[in-house]
Design an enzyme around this catalytic site. Structure first.
Site, mmCIF file in Angstrom:
data_model
loop_
_atom_site.group_PDB
_atom_site.id
_atom_site.type_symbol
_atom_site.label_atom_id
_atom_site.label_comp_id
_atom_site.label_asym_id
_atom_site.label_seq_id
_atom_site.Cartn_x
_atom_site.Cartn_y
_atom_site.Cartn_z
ATOM 1 N N HIS A 159 0.836 -1.209 0.000
ATOM 2 C CA HIS A 159 0.000 0.000 0.000
ATOM 3 C C HIS A 159 0.878 1.269 0.000
ATOM 4 O O HIS A 159 2.026 1.235 0.461
ATOM 5 C CB HIS A 159 -0.913 0.011 1.231
ATOM 6 C CG HIS A 159 -1.886 -1.141 1.270
ATOM 7 N ND1 HIS A 159 -1.639 -2.286 2.005
ATOM 8 C CD2 HIS A 159 -3.081 -1.319 0.653
ATOM 9 C CE1 HIS A 159 -2.652 -3.128 1.836
ATOM 10 N NE2 HIS A 159 -3.540 -2.571 1.011
ATOM 11 N N HIS A 160 0.317 2.359 -0.485
ATOM 12 C CA HIS A 160 1.040 3.640 -0.508
ATOM 13 C C HIS A 160 1.225 4.182 0.917
ATOM 14 O O HIS A 160 0.273 4.215 1.689
ATOM 15 C CB HIS A 160 0.229 4.650 -1.350
ATOM 16 C CG HIS A 160 0.817 6.027 -1.374
ATOM 17 N ND1 HIS A 160 0.061 7.168 -1.237
ATOM 18 C CD2 HIS A 160 2.111 6.429 -1.501
ATOM 19 C CE1 HIS A 160 0.863 8.223 -1.295
ATOM 20 N NE2 HIS A 160 2.098 7.806 -1.458
ATOM 21 N N GLY A 161 2.446 4.620 1.217
ATOM 22 C CA GLY A 161 2.734 5.169 2.555
ATOM 23 C C GLY A 161 2.270 6.615 2.679
ATOM 24 O O GLY A 161 3.067 7.532 2.898
ATOM 25 N N ASP A 162 0.959 6.817 2.559
ATOM 26 C CA ASP A 162 0.409 8.185 2.467
ATOM 27 C C ASP A 162 0.589 9.035 3.723
ATOM 28 O O ASP A 162 0.848 10.235 3.634
ATOM 29 C CB ASP A 162 -1.072 8.142 2.043
ATOM 30 C CG ASP A 162 -1.950 7.331 2.996
ATOM 31 O OD1 ASP A 162 -1.401 6.597 3.867
ATOM 32 O OD2 ASP A 162 -3.187 7.412 2.884
ATOM 33 N N THR A 187 -3.943 6.776 -3.501
ATOM 34 C CA THR A 187 -2.981 7.841 -3.812
ATOM 35 C C THR A 187 -1.628 7.227 -4.183
ATOM 36 O O THR A 187 -1.450 6.015 -4.096
ATOM 37 C CB THR A 187 -2.794 8.773 -2.609
ATOM 38 O OG1 THR A 187 -2.527 7.965 -1.447
ATOM 39 C CG2 THR A 187 -4.034 9.620 -2.360
#
Ligand code: ZLM
Ligand code: CA
Ligand code: ZN
Length: 388
Positions: A178-181, A210
């Site tokens: 997953h994106h490290g938003d 994102t």
């Protein structure tokens, strides 16, 4: 015992707390703190704990948590009453959804994994450790005043804030699927932290939606954070060869341009093949090669966990990566020791269970080599604007 020797003149600190593992997000919830028990059992059955400085981590204080999080959010997190998750009526601060349920002991759970990451960062700051490890941390989606995607407190942001007390520049690398938003957002406007996340991205559906290639930092060139966010969006099924090549190429370029004095590597194990939520075909070997590459840079390194929803594979990856940190990976017997607790969980066919063989249907690889090279070209161009 499997050739485990404490490396001379090289210190690895391991931060954990068995109380963390006892928490439950709810029966069918994919996030299972119990995977940490499985990982710890494997690490200890190989005798790896004898080659590290081991610490039972303490709870982070309210003051420490509020270095990043709002006091109102922390107060609510501490006092929130256990209730059945309700997606239609998300409570304040996004708490109480099925992704982020309010369970028994939630605040203690968050304080403990955060305390471990803060302690680990401090070991690096005072040079008592060359590599510090907290497999219970890595909860990269949490925001200043919002829980998100199984993450309530952002231990990574808190750890980086500790590192910034001593280190001029910190490189954050995120290999969770997953994106490290949350980490990206927290350091969006500074040039003292470069964030790099590799993740599955399909424009909208895959959480959190994102992390496209052109999200490189604030648009204004006057903002010091411009160009300091790096995003590597990938499609399903990427394999070890492509993933490790991408990782080494991009991390190598980031280190050359940014010259970090500390590195934080989020080792989310949901990028492994066979993960319940993930989409990639990365193997324990490839995942570990990313850790080995970071170690080879000889820059103080903080390793944190993250996602990982097929517990036996999470345990394999993090045990293998612990062995890389202490430098005994080449001497490890791949057959899981007979006295390993829950050894039967690792068995998936007639052969003896091994550390590196994971179970998982290979997913079709939707990443053409041409696309991979285009990503590298784009990031090469971006990094020309970074000059340290
Ligand atoms: N629904 N139960 C990664 C965080 C991923 C948001 C779609 C919830 C799940 C998932 C929860 C038992 C990290 C979304 C999903 C169903 C809105 C996500 C509870 C199954 C279950 O069976 C489940 C009732 C639950 C949650 C699947 N949620 C899968 N993917 C993501 C969050 C965290 O690995 O990066 C770092 C630790 N959430 O896609 C929905 C949009 C809620
Ligand atoms: Ca990632
Ligand atoms: Zn994840």
């Amino acid at each position: 015992m499997n050739g485990i020797v404490r490396p001379k003149g090289y210190n690895v600190s391991w931060h954990s707390n068995p109380d963390i593992e006892k928490h439950h997000f709810g029966h069918a919830h994919p996030m299972k703190p119990w995977r940490l028990t499985l990982a710890k059992g494997l690490i200890m059955s190989y005798g790896m704990h004898t080659a590290m400085d081991t610490y039972v981590s303490r709870m982070a204080t309210r003051e420490e948590l509020e270095d990043f999080h709002s006091a109102e959010y922390m107060e609510y997190l501490k006092t929130a009453k256990v209730a059945l998750p309700d997606d239609d009526n998300p409570k304040e601060f996004n708490l109480g959804s099925s992704d982020c349920p309010i369970f028994e002991g939630l605040f203690n759970y968050c304080s403990m994994y955060a305390g471990a990451s803060i302690d680990a960062a401090r070991k690096l700051c005072n040079e008592e450790a060359d590599i510090a490890i907290n497999w219970s941390g890595g909860l990269h989606h949490a925001k200043k005043a919002e829980s998100s995607g199984f993450c309530y407190v952002n231990d990574i942001v808190l750890a980086i804030l500790q590192l910034l007390r001593k280190h001029p520049r910190v490189l954050y690398i995120d290999i969770d699927v997953h994106h490290g938003d949350g980490v990206e957002e927290a350091f969006w406007s500074t040039d003292r932290v470069m964030t790099l996340s590799i993740h599955k991205y399909d424009g909208y559906q895959f959480f959190p939606g994102t992390g496209d290639l052109d999200r490189t930092g604030p648009d204004s060139e006057e903002n010091p954070g411009a160009h300091h966010a790096i995003n590597v969006p990938l499609a399903d099924g990427i394999d070890d060869e492509q993933y490790v090549w991408l990782f080494k190429t991009i991390v190598g370029m980031c280190v050359d341009r940014f010259r970090p004095t500390a590195i934080v590597l989020q080792c989310g194990a949901d990028s492994l093949a066979g993960d319940r939520l993930g989409r990639f075909n990365v193997q324990v070997q490839g995942h570990g090669a990313c850790v080995a590459y970071c170690k080879s840079l000889n820059i103080p390194l903080l390793l944190v966990g993250g996602g990982g929803y097929t517990p036996r594979n999470v345990a394999r990856a993090w045990a293998h990566e612990t062995s890389i940190a202490i430098g005994c990976d080449a001497n490890l017997n791949p057959i899981i020791p007979a006295h390993t607790p829950y050894r039967s969980h690792f068995r998936h066919d007639t052969i003896f269970p091994t550390l590196d063989q994971i179970l998982g249907e290979p997913r079709p690889n939707k990443n053409p080599d041409k696309k991979i090279r285009e990503i590298v070209a784009s990031i090469t161009e971006q990094l020309r604007f970074v000059n340290m």
